[in-house]
Design an enzyme around this catalytic site. Structure first.
Site, PDB file in Angstrom:
ATOM      1  N   HIS A  18       0.845  -1.211   0.000  1.00 22.69           N
ATOM      2  CA  HIS A  18       0.000   0.000   0.000  1.00 22.69           C
ATOM      3  C   HIS A  18       0.875   1.254   0.000  1.00 22.69           C
ATOM      4  O   HIS A  18       0.588   2.217  -0.721  1.00 22.69           O
ATOM      5  CB  HIS A  18      -0.902   0.043   1.241  1.00 22.69           C
ATOM      6  CG  HIS A  18      -1.945  -1.035   1.304  1.00 22.69           C
ATOM      7  ND1 HIS A  18      -2.154  -1.804   2.424  1.00 22.69           N
ATOM      8  CD2 HIS A  18      -2.860  -1.454   0.397  1.00 22.69           C
ATOM      9  CE1 HIS A  18      -3.143  -2.650   2.201  1.00 22.69           C
ATOM     10  NE2 HIS A  18      -3.590  -2.465   0.976  1.00 22.69           N
ATOM     11  N   LYS A  42     -17.269  -6.517   7.524  1.00 24.27           N
ATOM     12  CA  LYS A  42     -16.016  -7.161   7.935  1.00 24.27           C
ATOM     13  C   LYS A  42     -15.716  -6.888   9.406  1.00 24.27           C
ATOM     14  O   LYS A  42     -16.006  -5.799   9.902  1.00 24.27           O
ATOM     15  CB  LYS A  42     -14.858  -6.612   7.104  1.00 24.27           C
ATOM     16  CG  LYS A  42     -14.809  -7.156   5.678  1.00 24.27           C
ATOM     17  CD  LYS A  42     -13.478  -6.769   5.038  1.00 24.27           C
ATOM     18  CE  LYS A  42     -13.435  -7.130   3.564  1.00 24.27           C
ATOM     19  NZ  LYS A  42     -12.228  -6.603   2.901  1.00 24.27           N
ATOM     20  N   ARG A  96      -1.340  -6.153  -8.054  1.00 22.28           N
ATOM     21  CA  ARG A  96      -0.167  -6.939  -7.686  1.00 22.28           C
ATOM     22  C   ARG A  96       0.133  -8.002  -8.735  1.00 22.28           C
ATOM     23  O   ARG A  96       1.271  -8.303  -9.029  1.00 22.28           O
ATOM     24  CB  ARG A  96      -0.394  -7.636  -6.336  1.00 22.28           C
ATOM     25  CG  ARG A  96      -0.465  -6.689  -5.179  1.00 22.28           C
ATOM     26  CD  ARG A  96      -1.011  -7.377  -3.963  1.00 22.28           C
ATOM     27  NE  ARG A  96      -2.379  -7.834  -4.193  1.00 22.28           N
ATOM     28  CZ  ARG A  96      -3.175  -8.312  -3.264  1.00 22.28           C
ATOM     29  NH1 ARG A  96      -2.735  -8.449  -2.037  1.00 22.28           N
ATOM     30  NH2 ARG A  96      -4.409  -8.675  -3.543  1.00 22.28           N
ATOM     31  N   SER A 134      -3.097  -7.909   3.030  1.00 20.89           N
ATOM     32  CA  SER A 134      -3.479  -7.594   4.408  1.00 20.89           C
ATOM     33  C   SER A 134      -4.007  -8.832   5.115  1.00 20.89           C
ATOM     34  O   SER A 134      -3.766  -9.028   6.306  1.00 20.89           O
ATOM     35  CB  SER A 134      -4.548  -6.503   4.436  1.00 20.89           C
ATOM     36  OG  SER A 134      -4.000  -5.281   4.025  1.00 20.89           O
TER      37      SER A 134
HETATM   38  O1  PNS Z   1      -8.811  -2.891   0.425  1.00 21.94           O
HETATM   39  P1  PNS Z   1     -10.018  -3.489  -0.239  1.00 21.94           P
HETATM   40  O2  PNS Z   1     -10.867  -4.210   0.776  1.00 21.94           O
HETATM   41  O3  PNS Z   1      -9.634  -4.345  -1.411  1.00 21.94           O
HETATM   42  O4  PNS Z   1     -10.873  -2.248  -0.805  1.00 21.94           O
HETATM   43  C1  PNS Z   1     -12.130  -2.457  -1.400  1.00 21.94           C
HETATM   44  C2  PNS Z   1     -12.890  -1.114  -1.576  1.00 21.94           C
HETATM   45  C3  PNS Z   1     -12.963  -0.370  -0.269  1.00 21.94           C
HETATM   46  C4  PNS Z   1     -12.154  -0.257  -2.580  1.00 21.94           C
HETATM   47  C5  PNS Z   1     -14.304  -1.443  -2.131  1.00 21.94           C
HETATM   48  O5  PNS Z   1     -14.883  -2.453  -1.367  1.00 21.94           O
HETATM   49  C6  PNS Z   1     -15.205  -0.214  -2.132  1.00 21.94           C
HETATM   50  O6  PNS Z   1     -15.020   0.692  -2.923  1.00 21.94           O
HETATM   51  N1  PNS Z   1     -16.197  -0.207  -1.206  1.00 21.94           N
HETATM   52  C7  PNS Z   1     -17.073   0.920  -0.987  1.00 21.94           C
HETATM   53  C8  PNS Z   1     -18.483   0.611  -1.445  1.00 21.94           C
HETATM   54  C9  PNS Z   1     -18.578   0.789  -2.943  1.00 21.94           C
HETATM   55  O7  PNS Z   1     -18.335   1.847  -3.489  1.00 21.94           O
HETATM   56  N2  PNS Z   1     -18.944  -0.311  -3.615  1.00 21.94           N
HETATM   57  C10 PNS Z   1     -19.012  -0.347  -5.052  1.00 21.94           C
HETATM   58  C11 PNS Z   1     -17.623  -0.602  -5.639  1.00 21.94           C
HETATM   59  S1  PNS Z   1     -17.734  -1.147  -7.269  1.00 21.94           S
END
Ligand code: PNS
Length: 161
Positions: A18, A42, A96, A134
């Site tokens: 990150h 989560k 990645r 993570s």
């Molecule tokens: O670190 P992560 O868990 O891979 O991040 C995922 C994240 C936070 C980017 C994704 O879950 C997100 O954007 N969640 C917010 C809700 C949202 O906008 N959902 C639609 C995404 S297409």
């Protein structure tokens, strides 16, 4: 015009991968906002305020020259809504490996459908950190393993508490 990018994620905890992506994004954008998601689905290892504080410390320590242009905050709801609120026309994500691509492409297209004016920009995580995740760090830390070469020093200190 200030070019702002939002780097959203769970960051539970922040890894060196990150940090690598934040540094790369700061090389391209004027202002980078690291947005920590409040995800009620989560159960996190670190509380939201701990994740935000850890990222702030890690950015200050590990990316000192760019730290003044990097903000860390938390948000809930849709990423595109938060991007609009903070004036970000770009969402940053790290890739990645090929295995990340499918879900990231799906997210990027969905976000574009929701907010056509916001583009997702991908940075390739450096090869050195490409194996990090993570969830693996969380598992290793939960069993008392050494994660000091996987996460920034600020996260090592936080996980030790
Ligand atoms: O670190 P992560 O868990 O891979 O991040 C995922 C994240 C936070 C980017 C994704 O879950 C997100 O954007 N969640 C917010 C809700 C949202 O906008 N959902 C639609 C995404 S297409």
């Amino acid at each position: 015009m200030t070019k702002t990018a939002l780097y959203p994620g769970s960051f539970d905890p922040i890894t060196l991968g990150h940090i690598d992506v934040i540094g790369r994004a700061a090389g391209v954008f004027d202002r980078v906002v690291v947005g920590v998601l409040v995800n009620p689905k989560k159960t996190p290892l670190l509380e939201l305020n701990e994740r935000v504080a850890t990222i702030r410390e890690a950015v200050d320590e590990d990316l000192p020259t760019a730290a003044g242009r990097i903000e860390v905050s938390s948000f809930d709801g849709l990423t595109v809504d938060y991007a609009q609120r903070i004036g970000a026309k770009f969402i940053v994500r790290g890739l990645r490996a090929v295995s990340d691509f499918e879900s990231e492409m799906q997210m990027a297209h969905t976000n574009r459908k929701l907010a056509p004016a916001i583009d997702t920009v991908f940075f390739m995580t450096s090869l050195e950190h490409a194996y990090l995740s993570s969830s693996l760090v969380k598992e290793i830390a939960a069993f008392g393993g050494d994660v000091s070469r996987m996460v920034p020093a600020a996260a090592v200190r936080r996980l030790a508490r």
